[in-house]
Enzyme design. Structure first.
Site, short mmCIF file in Angstrom:
data_model
loop_
_atom_site.label_atom_id
_atom_site.label_comp_id
_atom_site.label_asym_id
_atom_site.label_seq_id
_atom_site.Cartn_x
_atom_site.Cartn_y
_atom_site.Cartn_z
N GLN A 299 19.41 -0.82 -1.72
CA GLN A 299 19.52 -0.54 -3.16
C GLN A 299 19.91 0.90 -3.45
O GLN A 299 20.28 1.22 -4.58
CB GLN A 299 18.20 -0.87 -3.87
CG GLN A 299 17.92 -2.37 -3.90
CD GLN A 299 16.61 -2.64 -4.61
OE1 GLN A 299 15.56 -2.56 -4.01
NE2 GLN A 299 16.66 -2.95 -5.90
N CYS B 12 14.57 -7.03 -11.04
CA CYS B 12 15.02 -6.20 -9.93
C CYS B 12 15.72 -4.97 -10.49
O CYS B 12 16.50 -5.09 -11.43
CB CYS B 12 15.98 -7.02 -9.07
SG CYS B 12 16.70 -6.10 -7.70
N LEU B 13 15.46 -3.82 -9.90
CA LEU B 13 16.09 -2.58 -10.37
C LEU B 13 17.61 -2.64 -10.21
O LEU B 13 18.32 -1.94 -10.91
CB LEU B 13 15.54 -1.37 -9.62
CG LEU B 13 14.06 -1.04 -9.86
CD1 LEU B 13 13.61 0.09 -8.96
CD2 LEU B 13 13.79 -0.71 -11.33
N HIS C 212 10.43 -10.08 -1.87
CA HIS C 212 11.61 -9.67 -2.65
C HIS C 212 12.38 -8.55 -1.92
O HIS C 212 13.60 -8.62 -1.78
CB HIS C 212 11.14 -9.21 -4.04
CG HIS C 212 12.21 -8.69 -4.94
ND1 HIS C 212 12.54 -9.30 -6.14
CD2 HIS C 212 13.03 -7.61 -4.83
CE1 HIS C 212 13.53 -8.62 -6.71
NE2 HIS C 212 13.83 -7.59 -5.95
N GLU C 213 11.63 -7.54 -1.44
CA GLU C 213 12.29 -6.40 -0.80
C GLU C 213 12.88 -6.77 0.56
O GLU C 213 13.96 -6.31 0.92
CB GLU C 213 11.33 -5.22 -0.66
CG GLU C 213 10.75 -4.69 -1.97
CD GLU C 213 11.77 -4.46 -3.07
OE1 GLU C 213 12.94 -4.15 -2.75
OE2 GLU C 213 11.41 -4.62 -4.24
N HIS D 37 16.16 -8.28 0.20
CA HIS D 37 17.23 -7.30 -0.01
C HIS D 37 17.84 -6.87 1.33
O HIS D 37 19.05 -6.67 1.43
CB HIS D 37 16.69 -6.04 -0.70
CG HIS D 37 16.69 -6.11 -2.19
ND1 HIS D 37 17.84 -6.26 -2.93
CD2 HIS D 37 15.69 -5.99 -3.10
CE1 HIS D 37 17.54 -6.26 -4.23
NE2 HIS D 37 16.24 -6.10 -4.36
N GLY E 78 8.97 -1.76 -6.13
CA GLY E 78 9.48 -1.88 -4.77
C GLY E 78 10.95 -1.50 -4.73
O GLY E 78 11.65 -1.56 -5.75
ZN ZN Z 1 15.18 -6.08 -6.07
#
Ligand code: ZN
Length: 156
Positions: A50, A88-89, A131-132, A135, A45
């Site tokens: 991000q 998380c990226l 999660h997304e 963000h 995701g």
């Molecule tokens: Zn994340």
């Protein structure tokens, strides 16, 4: 096109993302680049924050094909929560246990921008969506996580 993923500490990750007003070519291209970026990083995701653009777009693929949602919001959830370790990226090297709803209903606009899509999600998809969407509100999993641990570096 693969974009640069912003890392924890970058202020854009703490910004409240703005709604997408119109799904024009520029926004479609951004969403496609976000998918490219997510796949290139082996993620499931990605939110637009991000990649440094605070607008309300998330892309997700939990192994069931790509989903792109504009202006997603959680409109309903079940009664049960589950705790699972996630990463998380934008927060490389750390994982933590996060409690989230097991089942949610999300509304948002899909790629073609026609109408409002209602998506029932559970399991990993429900978790990835929560999660997304966090963000987009400037929230990182670290804010909610317990037992944060350092991951071993991938040797590739
Ligand atoms: Zn994340």
């Amino acid at each position: 096109m693969v974009l640069k993923i912003r890392k924890h500490g970058d202020p854009v990750l703490r910004m409240q993302a703005l709604p997408v007003k119109k799904i024009n070519e520029e926004i479609q291209a951004l969403a496609k680049n976000m998918l490219d970026t997510m796949y290139a990083a082996d993620g499931i995701g990605l939110a637009a924050n991000q990649v440094g653009i605070p607008v309300r777009i998330v892309v997700i693929d939990v192994g069931e094909g790509p989903i792109t949602l504009f202006n997603p919001r959680i409109v309903n959830h079940g009664e049960d929560k589950a705790v699972l370790r996630e990463g998380c990226l934008s927060v490389p090297g750390l994982t933590g246990e996060v409690e989230r709803w097991k089942k949610i209903t999300v509304e948002g606009m899909t790629q073609n921008g026609v109408g409002c899509e209602k998506l029932e999600a559970e399991g990993l998809l429900a978790r990835a969506l929560q999660h997304e969407i966090d963000h987009l509100d400037g929230v990182l999993f670290l804010d909610k996580a317990k037992n944060i641990e350092e991951e071993e570096e991938d040797e590739e």
